[in-house]
Design a protein around this motif. Structure first.
Motif: not given
Length: 272
Positions: A68-70, A73, A79
């Motif tokens: 996932p995004p840092l 995420g 999200q």
């Protein structure tokens, strides 16, 4: 005199309070962002078959670890909030034609039809018949984004507008959409079959829509005519068990229950 002697110790006490406050904030951040959650590939449950092996070979992403995004995420809350905000600014606006279908009980079902913007990669005529999530319709950001991507890859898209969900479409019978009614979705699919006799169908359902499309395909074998595949995205398999989850306070789940209930109340009251 004793009070004056104790005064120099006060800064140390304040530093301890500050440290405790910082620790509490960090704990809340780690908990809310779900930072301790490990990354892992998805768990696949399937029956070994030629089709399953073909899908695994064609879609290697299914067996890869999800990264996932840092920072944000791993939090489903953030999200959801970020996509809701970004979607209002960046989501595409595909152009489609709204179709109206009169149901046997007098209800007016509507769906939006979007033509492909390019040729399909294998030259086939394929129509995605899409059923959105609860109280949703073709004007929602995630539906617009999905349709835009599908159009650019050569798919025609037909998106059901759940009965009563569109604010500018009045109900013409004393009912709205329900969790298991497949009548409107079936009417849309029949329209596509008759209007495009050469097309193949890819059935797609999101959340509540996943329940509806799977129920539709299982109600009658004739409903599976010319259906290439069915994709159910984030389907809830048991409404009763899901409701138990939504009543929990852990991870603010009960807050979502309030939001969804409030949205349903607004829809119902708008048609009273």
């Amino acid at each position: 005199m004793s009070a004056m002697l104790e005064t120099p110790e006060l800064p140390a006490v304040f530093d301890g309070v500050k440290l405790a406050a910082v620790a509490a904030v960090l704990y809340i951040i780690v908990r809310c962002l779900n930072l301790k959650s490990p990354t892992a590939p998805p768990e696949l449950i399937y029956q070994d078959s030629a089709l399953a092996r073909f899908l695994l070979k064609s879609c290697p992403l299914l067996t890869k670890e999800y990264i996932p995004p840092l920072i944000w995420g791993k939090s489903g809350h953030i999200q959801t909030a970020l996509y809701g905000k970004m979607g209002r600014v960046r989501s595409p606006h595909p152009y489609g034609l709204r179709k109206y279908l009169t149901m046997p009980d007098g209800a007016t079902a509507t769906f939006d039809l979007f033509e492909p913007q390019s040729e399909h990669c294998i030259g086939e005529d394929v129509t995605m018949v899409i059923c959105p999530g609860i109280a949703n319709h073709s004007e929602k950001q995630y539906i617009r984004t999905f349709v835009d991507y599908a159009q650019k890859n050569g798919y025609r898209c037909a998106v059901l507008n759940h009965l009563g969900a569109l604010p500018n479409i009045e109900l013409t019978s004393p009912r709205m959409f329900t969790y298991g009614c497949t009548w409107e979705f079936g009417a849309m699919v029949n329209y596509i079959r008759k209007t495009y006799p050469q097309t193949q169908l890819a059935v797609v359902g999101f959340s509540l829509g996943g329940n509806i499309v799977c129920k539709y395909l299982g109600e009658n074998q004739a409903n599976q005519e010319r259906v290439l595949c069915c994709v159910s995205v984030c389907q809830g398999y048991s409404a009763l068990r899901a409701q138990e989850t939504f009543m929990q306070w852990d991870q603010c789940r009960r807050f979502y229950n309030f939001l969804m209930a409030d949205n349903m109340k607004k829809i119902i009251l708008s048609h009273r």
